[in-house]
Design a protein around this motif. Structure first.
Motif, short mmCIF file in Angstrom:
data_model
loop_
_atom_site.label_atom_id
_atom_site.label_comp_id
_atom_site.label_asym_id
_atom_site.label_seq_id
_atom_site.Cartn_x
_atom_site.Cartn_y
_atom_site.Cartn_z
N ASP A 11 16.71 70.93 108.28
CA ASP A 11 16.14 71.02 106.94
C ASP A 11 16.25 72.47 106.47
N GLU A 13 15.49 74.91 103.09
CA GLU A 13 14.81 74.90 101.80
C GLU A 13 14.71 76.32 101.26
N TYR A 31 15.56 74.62 96.12
CA TYR A 31 16.74 73.91 96.60
C TYR A 31 16.41 73.41 98.00
N ARG A 32 16.78 72.17 98.26
CA ARG A 32 16.46 71.59 99.57
C ARG A 32 17.67 70.82 100.08
N GLU A 33 17.94 71.00 101.35
CA GLU A 33 19.05 70.32 102.01
C GLU A 33 18.52 69.71 103.30
N VAL A 45 23.82 64.11 104.76
CA VAL A 45 23.26 65.33 104.19
C VAL A 45 22.77 65.00 102.79
N LYS A 47 21.12 66.67 99.42
CA LYS A 47 20.89 67.95 98.75
C LYS A 47 20.13 67.69 97.46
N GLU A 48 19.06 68.44 97.30
CA GLU A 48 18.23 68.31 96.11
C GLU A 48 18.03 69.71 95.54
N SER A 49 18.44 69.89 94.29
CA SER A 49 18.29 71.21 93.69
C SER A 49 17.76 71.09 92.27
N THR A 61 21.06 77.46 89.52
CA THR A 61 20.35 76.75 90.58
C THR A 61 19.77 77.76 91.56
N ALA A 63 20.20 77.69 94.70
CA ALA A 63 21.19 77.97 95.74
C ALA A 63 22.07 79.16 95.36
#
Length: 154
Positions: A11, A13, A31-33, A45, A47-49, A61, A63
């Motif tokens: 995880d 973040e 941003y979260r992966e 995987v 990915k939420e951004s 973003t 990221a």
């Protein structure tokens, strides 16, 4: 027989909070992966951004800030606009004021970061905020009216 070891799910973040010079929160985004492994051994995987539209029109973003690809700055005059100069003019509404660093400049008079809307190039070629530019022009007019250059003839 060799044992196969499994990589545990991971995880990543990024949480970013931008504040202006007065300490007020301007932006808060993240941003979260997430890496998951299903029972068949396949990894996925997710990915939420969060995206933010900056004042200069760029889409941003968390990221891109985390990887160091962009440098942000905040125009103080966009966040806290000046009162209208004339009684018939409309007051400017406050905005986000957050933009990429190359979309503005630092004032040569007061060292504030200002966007292109709130800056002016004065006679000496320097970029100044609208308040410092106004002061610079009045000072130049005053010097032109009351002081004359002395020419020494050789």
């Amino acid at each position: 027989m060799a044992q196969s070891f499994q990589i545990p799910p991971g995880d990543v973040e990024y949480r970013n909070t931008l504040r202006d010079a007065r300490g007020t929160e301007v932006l808060k985004f993240g941003y979260r992966e997430v890496v998951t492994i299903d029972p068949e051994g396949q990894s996925r995987v997710f990915k939420e951004s969060e995206h933010v539209a900056l004042a200069d029109g760029r889409l941003f973003t968390a990221a891109t800030l985390a990887t160091g690809k962009i440098e942000l700055a905040i125009c103080d005059l966009c966040r806290y606009p000046l009162p209208p100069r004339w009684w018939w003019s409309q007051p400017e509404s406050p905005s986000l004021g957050c933009m990429a660093r190359e979309s503005g400049a630092f004032c040569a008079g007061c060292s504030l970061f200002v966007c292109k809307k709130h800056s002016a190039v004065v006679a000496d070629g320097s970029v100044r905020c609208i308040l410092c530019a106004r002061r610079f022009r009045w000072r130049a007019l005053f010097r032109a009216l009351f002081f004359t250059p002395i020419r020494e003839d050789a």
